[in-house]
Design a protein around this motif. Sequence first.
Motif, short mmCIF file in Angstrom:
data_model
loop_
_atom_site.label_atom_id
_atom_site.label_comp_id
_atom_site.label_asym_id
_atom_site.label_seq_id
_atom_site.Cartn_x
_atom_site.Cartn_y
_atom_site.Cartn_z
N ILE A 280 -8.06 -7.90 -0.18
CA ILE A 280 -7.36 -6.66 -0.88
C ILE A 280 -6.49 -6.37 0.44
CG2 ILE A 280 -7.36 -4.38 -1.85
CD1 ILE A 280 -10.55 -6.35 -1.84
N VAL A 281 -4.94 -6.74 0.31
CA VAL A 281 -4.15 -6.11 1.59
C VAL A 281 -3.77 -4.80 1.46
CG1 VAL A 281 -3.23 -8.64 1.79
CG2 VAL A 281 -2.25 -6.97 0.05
N MET A 282 -3.66 -4.09 2.49
CA MET A 282 -3.11 -2.68 2.42
C MET A 282 -1.64 -2.58 2.98
SD MET A 282 -6.53 -0.88 3.73
CE MET A 282 -8.08 -1.19 3.46
N GLN A 283 -0.83 -1.88 2.33
CA GLN A 283 0.61 -1.67 3.05
C GLN A 283 0.38 -0.43 4.11
OE1 GLN A 283 3.38 -2.04 4.36
NE2 GLN A 283 3.82 -3.05 2.50
N THR A 284 0.27 -0.81 5.13
CA THR A 284 0.16 -0.03 6.58
C THR A 284 1.28 0.76 6.83
OG1 THR A 284 1.06 -1.78 7.95
CG2 THR A 284 -1.64 -1.34 7.55
N SER A 285 2.75 0.59 6.27
CA SER A 285 3.63 1.38 6.33
C SER A 285 3.66 2.51 5.04
CB SER A 285 4.85 0.76 6.30
OG SER A 285 5.16 -0.19 5.00
N ASP A 286 2.84 2.41 4.19
CA ASP A 286 2.71 3.52 3.02
C ASP A 286 2.38 4.80 3.64
OD1 ASP A 286 2.48 3.99 -0.08
OD2 ASP A 286 0.73 4.90 1.06
N PRO A 287 3.32 5.74 3.12
CA PRO A 287 3.00 7.28 3.70
C PRO A 287 1.64 7.62 3.69
CG PRO A 287 4.91 7.27 2.06
CD PRO A 287 4.11 5.67 1.90
N LEU A 288 0.93 7.16 2.95
CA LEU A 288 -0.59 7.67 2.95
C LEU A 288 -1.58 6.74 3.48
CD1 LEU A 288 -2.51 9.77 1.66
CD2 LEU A 288 -3.10 8.23 -0.25
N LEU A 289 -1.29 5.41 3.51
CA LEU A 289 -2.07 4.31 4.20
C LEU A 289 -1.82 4.05 5.61
CD1 LEU A 289 -2.42 1.77 1.00
CD2 LEU A 289 -4.17 3.54 1.84
N LYS A 290 -0.62 4.37 5.89
CA LYS A 290 -0.37 4.57 7.43
C LYS A 290 -1.25 5.22 8.41
CE LYS A 290 3.05 8.38 7.83
NZ LYS A 290 4.54 8.46 8.04
#
Length: 513
Positions: A280-290
């Motif tokens: 499951i990939v995570m968007q590390t530039s997302d405002p929350l997931l960074k």
Amino acid sequence: MRRFAVLCLVMLAAATPVRAESVLRTMITTDIRGLMPGISPDDNTGLVLQNVYEGLVTWRTDGTVAPMLAKEIAISEDRRSYTFTLRDGVTFHNGAPLTSSEVAWTWARFLDPKAGRPCRANFDGSRQIKIVAVETPSPMQVIFRLAEPSGAFLSMLARSDCDGTGIAHPDSIGPDGVWKDAIGTGPFKLTEWRRGQYVELARFAAYHARSEPADGLAGAKLAKLDRIRLTIVPEPSTAKAAMQSGELDLWPSIDPKFAAELKSGGAEVTAAPVSSLNAIVMQTSDPLLKDKRIRQAIEAALDYQSMAESLTDGYAKPSTSLVPLSSRYYGPVQKTGHRHDPARAKKLLAEAGYQGQPIKITTNSRFAVMNDVAVLMQAMAQQVGINMTVEVVEFATQLNRYFKGDYQLMVFNYTPYLDPLFGLDRFIGDKTAQADRVWGNPQAIELLAKLTQTSSPEARQPLFDDLHKLFIEDSPMVVWSSGVNVSAYGKAVRGYAPWPGRKPRFWDMEVVR
């Protein structure tokens, strides 16, 4: 006397039983996308073409590189020139002998921007390796010259998602320049492609096998089957019914939930780990997931043992490593990693100031197991207070969004690579330059570059170890297990076995009815 002798020969011929044609009835889930090697990385096209074409080198099961059409390989001291001496006695399916001319012709098309070959980027400088010339100093020698030295060049040539950069004969294309045939040197030749219905292969009687034992895609590939019929069967329920009725001899990749039912009906069911990752990939530039703490909390919320057991009916083993379980590089370091720890997850969420903001996980409607991953992950995340929602889209839409980086979380299973370097290359990179890169940590990019320049397994292991440790700390994506291939086949099938490369190998197989 002469008439008597002739009569005896006729009677003897009549009494000798004619060997029944050996036919394997198997399947693919979608039609193939073309006949040119490397035209598409999808499994169905690759499954067919890996039995038809061969490259200069190929992969053994452990991901090391072995010669195939090459007899000898000489590497210059500066690692910028690779000289391949071809094997004697190899012929194409049209009877023509293999020479350096066909190698150069094939590579001219591989590197032609107009050919639309996805694997071209592996050799045009887009991904470090750049071929600047393919020379033919003699009929049996080919020299590849590189712009810069590379430790990964031979393994890049062997990539199975590029059909091992298989060599084709010029007769494969018509006067209009369109690829119309599949003329390779492999143990089977393509005899019929009825679009939307089936593909048929036949044993190549003049195949010139290597002498080494078969190993992965390398060694002696003995074609014992006369014919292979690959029927297009998109629906798993239809494939199950065909196995139960005896219309199919082999279902190479079954849905594990059908395993018990097929076994009870008399089919053989077997499984092997695959050199891929379920993720499951995570968007590390997302405002929350960074915030790394939220990503780490998601990792700690998951029960990996439960996921492996419930999602694959126990056929897969849990693993949170970037290196697949089947790889020679999966060692003591890779066995350490994320574990189910709800208390730690809650603590990390509190430290990050998480206030229940929704986190969306995207999956697709085509593959049921990928949807199941999202639903199970949602339930586990909710147990520690993460407000996770599931978004189901068409598979084509999901792929488009993956390559654009348009997601928060996304269920994504990676293609098998016997050399795990290329699995890492799929998701490590500069996210500002390549939207489909998942992990943009500069240290990870530097370690990947070192791996690309390193060919010795002993020198590679510490680099894989360092990448694993950094990956566990950074948590850019969830890995819940390595891939697993579960296969079902009938009693008449001999010599079949699933393997880390996933796509079935039809050589060394028999059907005895």
